[in-house]
Scaffold this motif. Structure first.
Motif, PDB file in Angstrom:
ATOM      1  N   TYR A  37       0.835  -1.206   0.000  1.00  0.00           N
ATOM      2  CA  TYR A  37       0.000   0.000   0.000  1.00  0.00           C
ATOM      3  C   TYR A  37       0.866   1.250   0.000  1.00  0.00           C
ATOM      4  O   TYR A  37       0.669   2.173  -0.795  1.00  0.00           O
ATOM      5  CB  TYR A  37      -0.918  -0.024   1.227  1.00  0.00           C
ATOM      6  N   LEU A  39      -3.768  -3.683  -3.547  1.00  0.00           N
ATOM      7  CA  LEU A  39      -3.522  -2.531  -2.692  1.00  0.00           C
ATOM      8  C   LEU A  39      -2.775  -1.403  -3.397  1.00  0.00           C
ATOM      9  O   LEU A  39      -2.297  -0.473  -2.753  1.00  0.00           O
ATOM     10  CB  LEU A  39      -2.830  -2.969  -1.400  1.00  0.00           C
ATOM     11  N   PRO A  70      -5.681   1.430  -4.283  1.00  0.00           N
ATOM     12  CA  PRO A  70      -6.034   0.515  -3.195  1.00  0.00           C
ATOM     13  C   PRO A  70      -7.521   0.149  -3.169  1.00  0.00           C
ATOM     14  O   PRO A  70      -8.381   0.957  -3.524  1.00  0.00           O
ATOM     15  CB  PRO A  70      -5.663   1.306  -1.944  1.00  0.00           C
ATOM     16  N   LEU A  89      -4.831   2.177   5.414  1.00  0.00           N
ATOM     17  CA  LEU A  89      -5.206   1.244   4.335  1.00  0.00           C
ATOM     18  C   LEU A  89      -6.671   0.821   4.475  1.00  0.00           C
ATOM     19  O   LEU A  89      -7.392   0.663   3.488  1.00  0.00           O
ATOM     20  CB  LEU A  89      -4.243   0.079   4.452  1.00  0.00           C
TER      21      LEU A  89
END
Ligand SMILES: Nc1nc2c(c(=O)[nH]1)N[C@H]1C(S)=C(S)[C@@H](COP(=O)(O)OP(=O)(O)OC[C@H]3O[C@@H](n4cnc5c(=O)[nH]c(N)nc54)[C@H](O)[C@@H]3O)O[C@H]1N2
Ligand SMILES: Nc1nc2c(c(=O)[nH]1)N[C@H]1C(S)=C(S)[C@@H](COP(=O)(O)OP(=O)(O)OC[C@H]3O[C@@H](n4cnc5c(=O)[nH]c(N)nc54)[C@H](O)[C@@H]3O)O[C@H]1N2
Ligand code: SF4
Ligand SMILES: [Mo]
Length: 724
Positions: free
Chosen positions: A143, A365, A373, A530
């Motif tokens: 990420y 991601l 993402p 995330l």
């Protein structure tokens, strides 16, 4: 073919494998705790393990995790020994004026990188700096790497090694089901199946503990080689490499003509069958036999085994996917599964066996050239706005889609191509097709930066090498082949001059003028961000927390965050039970047709070469060639060849041979195998230098997934004399 003394996944090796006190360092590794529950660092099965540290020695034991149920393969058993391998990178290296890589301190190394990036960017624009990631990175790293590229560098030029892995299955799966998750069901479901078709996968070597889940089913294996998996199958179909698409169309044809079509399922849950059938109609069994070499009787047996089963699965692996028509091939296998009414039914389904430890998380991601993402598209205005908001930047500031992996490598150092590349978790000098050309492109760069924990072949070409932590030294999450999010836990503190990938991204971002809080170094903090970034996306992690994972919850995405008044979302172990992810809820058949491999045999190149894996080595071998027990098992490149074919070429067992394609030549030890097709040779791609299988593979790309044709090219084979 590789044969080990002991069954690959039942007994521990006789000698305990350990992280020994590193004499060279004079430092006793410091355990942060005595033991921890974590997962093997290598493949997507993510076998559960207990790591223990006592008396300066780290040992591993399998845990009773669902995917491995107390088993481990030899790579898992020996994983701790890499933590203290003699060649472990222990300080940053910077290439000096003499052309040699020399130890440096972190400030100097990061300054060199950021200064040169800034200069290249000023002169040539943001797309002159590229980034290449990997499916071995934790979710947090994958990420942050995507964010680093799009925000700190402002470049569109980011892709990752998953492009070489499951990208064809991802495109086909998304088109058919509206969302792509390797296995849309838990691995343990396979244990109840009656029939499982494995197209181009060899889990007996690539995921040995998975075989436990396959042992009750009748297996149908499609593989040009009689692999260990094929040996345990009820039926082995042995096609010419590159002809799976014709075979899948033929199996669909027979499903219809033998009366095995699930018409109710078709009517209720799918669209597009007629168009698919129009193509499959012309793939009658005799024609399929002519093209693929698979006898009509075996085709018929296969569809009856599938059709008669109450619970059945169709699974694909790299053998079917790594082709210039990999996407269409997977689509045809999905069509077959749909015709039989399997996907989205409890106890049945279609799945792709993902490969690397975090092949699944890595693919959703945001390190892929066209993705943000949460499995969002970088060209979707709504997705861009959402991610820009989480990142605190303007949507217009986000770059668009960049080049795919091979296109990126091919463009390095050319007019209009990147002049700098940062590599995290890949060794393309060995793993990319036409690796000689890729090596030459990497060497032509103004700046090559490689973050790794061993001096991989790519690191050896770098201007700056940054030493990173290994699995047992870091926290994070991984997403395994069944979309289940897992915790990687830290047992040991890293060697003193080693930093995490997150630290490196932070250090570079700050030097490039970014506010430090935008690039957190704590995995938990990155995960919290995330979660927000994936909220509402296809791969929604927003309801997953470290605390829930640490409490032992089995959370498969999507797992959205629910209002506090409600119980937390339990995750989604099984997708598609009620509906597929397209707006109409239906799965879509694909209308695809067979085409030959990009390269077919002729007088100059009369054999097909295919490539793949052996149990003891992992990927480019950067890691496993450094584990003595593994390297002793398979120490050098080899080429599997049928005895008759070898004799015609003047080759005997153990001879050294040159395998030559239109692009290059690789050198390998001859292994005779009477079970191989006579028109096919097989090479593992785990070895460097002159023994790289990728010196001969074809760079032609699948038009949709941009997957190279790793699994078939035309070659000839010749004896070479042993060096004196
Ligand atoms: N020991 C070990 N395990 C690994 C890895 C490793 O490097 N080593 N890598 C991990 C990763 S990243 C991945 S992606 C997975 C891959 O796992 P698999 O997909 O199981 O591995 P491969 O050996 O690449 O390919 C599988 C089989 O495809 C066959 N094949 C070749 N050409 C064709 C063809 O045209 N059609 C068909 N039907 N079959 C064909 C090969 O003979 C091979 O037996 O393994 C994971 N596990
Ligand atoms: N001919 C042929 N070529 C193939 C294939 C094939 O079947 N045939 N398969 C393809 C497939 S499926 C794959 S997945 C690729 C794999 O190709 P690569 O990704 O190039 O292979 P690896 O050896 O896994 O390289 C990973 C490198 O990253 C390092 N590393 C591991 N973890 C980390 C981490 O957390 N951070 C950092 N910074 N570094 C880390 C390792 O030490 C290693 O040097 O190869 C592809 N190439
Ligand atoms: S099967 Fe994969 S995850 Fe399990 S021990 Fe072997 S390499 Fe590790
Ligand atoms: Mo892979």
């Amino acid at each position: 073919m590789l044969r080990l003394e002991f069954p690959p996944y039942i007994h521990p090796p006789s000698v305990p494998h350990s992280r020994k006190t590193p004499l060279c360092l004079g430092r006793i590794p410091v355990p942060d705790r005595q033991s921890t529950a974590t997962h093997c660092p290598y493949c997507a099965l993510q076998c559960g393990t207990h790591l223990r540290h006592s008396d300066g020695v780290t040992t591993v034991q399998p845990s009773d995790f669902p995917t491995n149920q107390g088993g481990l393969c030899t790579k898992g058993w020996t994983a701790p020994s890499l933590l203290d391998t003699a060649s472990r990178l222990r300080s940053p290296l910077v290439r000096g004026p003499d052309g040699e890589l020399a130890p440096s301190d972190w400030d100097t190394a990061l300054d060199v990188v950021s200064d040169r990036i800034a200069r290249i960017r000023d002169e040539h624009g943001p797309d002159a700096v590229g980034v290449f990631g990997g499916g071995g990175l934790t979710n947090e790293k994958a990420y942050l790497l995507g964010k680093f590229a799009r925000v700190a560098l402002g470049t569109s030029q980011i892709d990752y090694n998953g492009r070489f892995c499951m990208s064809s299955a991802a495109v086909a799966g998304t088109a058919a089901f509206g969302v792509d998750r390797g296995l849309p069901f838990p691995v343990t479901d396979l244990g109840q199946a009656e029939t499982i078709l494995l197209a181009g996968a060899n889990p007996a070597e690539t995921m040995p503990p998975l075989m436990r889940h396959l042992s009750r089913a009748k297996l149908i294996v499609i593989d040009p080689r009689r692999t260990r998996t094929a040996e345990s199958a009820a039926l082995h179909l042995q096609p010419v490499p590159g002809t799976d698409l014709a075979l899948a169309l033929g199996l669909l044809h027979l499903t219809v003509t033998e009366g095995l079509l699930d018409k109710d399922y078709l009517a209720e849950r799918t669209t597009g069958f007629e168009d698919a059938w129009e193509r499959a109609l012309s793939w009658w069994p005799e024609r399929v036999e002519r093209v693929t070499g698979v006898p009509v009787a075996e085709q018929r047996e296969a569809v009856h085994m599938l059709g008669a089963a109450e619970r059945a699965y169709v699974l694909t692996g790299r053998g079917a996917e790594q082709h210039s028509k990999g996407t269409d091939t997977v689509a045809a296998f999905i069509d077959l599964a749909l015709a039989l009414g399997l996907p989205g039914r409890e106890g049945s389904g279609y799945g792709c066996l993902t490969g690397q430890s975090n092949g699944q998380g890595g693919r959703e991601l945001g390190q892929k050239a066209d993705q943000l993402p949460g499995y969002r598209s970088i060209t979707d205005p709504e997705a861009r706005a959402r991610i820009a908001e989480v990142w605190g930047v303007a949507p217009e500031a986000l770059p668009g889609p960049g080049r795919s992996a091979y296109e990126l490598f091919d463009a390095l150092g050319t007019a209009g191509g990147p002049r700098a590349l940062l590599v995290f978790d890949s060794n393309p000098a060995v793993s990319a097709p036409r690796s000689d050309r890729v090596t030459e492109r990497l060497a032509s760069l103004d700046l090559l930066v490689v973050a790794d924990f061993v001096p991989s072949e790519t690191a050896q070409l770098a201007d700056v090498v940054l030493p990173v932590t290994q699995w047992a030294e870091e926290e994070g999450t991984m997403t395994n082949l069944e979309g289940r999010v897992l915790r990687r836990r830290r047992l040991l503190s890293p060697p003193p001059e080693v930093r995490s990938d997150l630290d490196i991204l932070h250090g570079l971002a700050v030097r490039l003028g970014e506010p430090g809080h935008r690039f957190p170094t704590e995995p938990r903090e990155v995960f919290a961000e995330l979660r927000r970034a994936t909220m509402g996306g296809k791969a929604d992690y927003s309801g997953i927390t470290y605390d829930r994972l640490d409490a032992g919850e089995a959370l498969h995405w999507p797992c959205p965050l629910l209002p506090e008044s409600r119980a937390p979302h339990p995750g989604t172990p099984r997708l598609f039970l009620d509906r597929f992810a397209h707006p109409d809820g239906r799965a879509r058949f694909a209308a695809v047709d067979h085409r030959a491999p990009a390269e077919t045999t002729d007088d100059a190149y009369p054999l097909y070469a295919t490539t793949g894996r052996v149990l003891a080595q992992y990927q480019t071998g950067a890691q496993t060639r450094r584990v003595p027990e593994l390297n002793e098992a398979v120490p050098e490149p080899f080429v599997e060849i049928h005895p008759d074919t070898a004799e015609r070429a003047g080759l005997r067992h153990d001879d050294r041979a040159a395998v030559i394609s239109a692009r290059g030549r690789t050198v390998a030890r001859v292994r005779l195998d009477g079970s191989l097709r006579t028109d096919t040779v097989f090479l593992p791609f785990h070895f460097p230098g002159d023994g790289r299988a990728n010196l001969i593979t074809n760079t032609v790309l699948d038009p949709q997934s941009k997957m190279p044709e790793f699994k078939v090219c035309a070659v000839r084979i010749e004896p070479i004399s042993e060096p004196a």
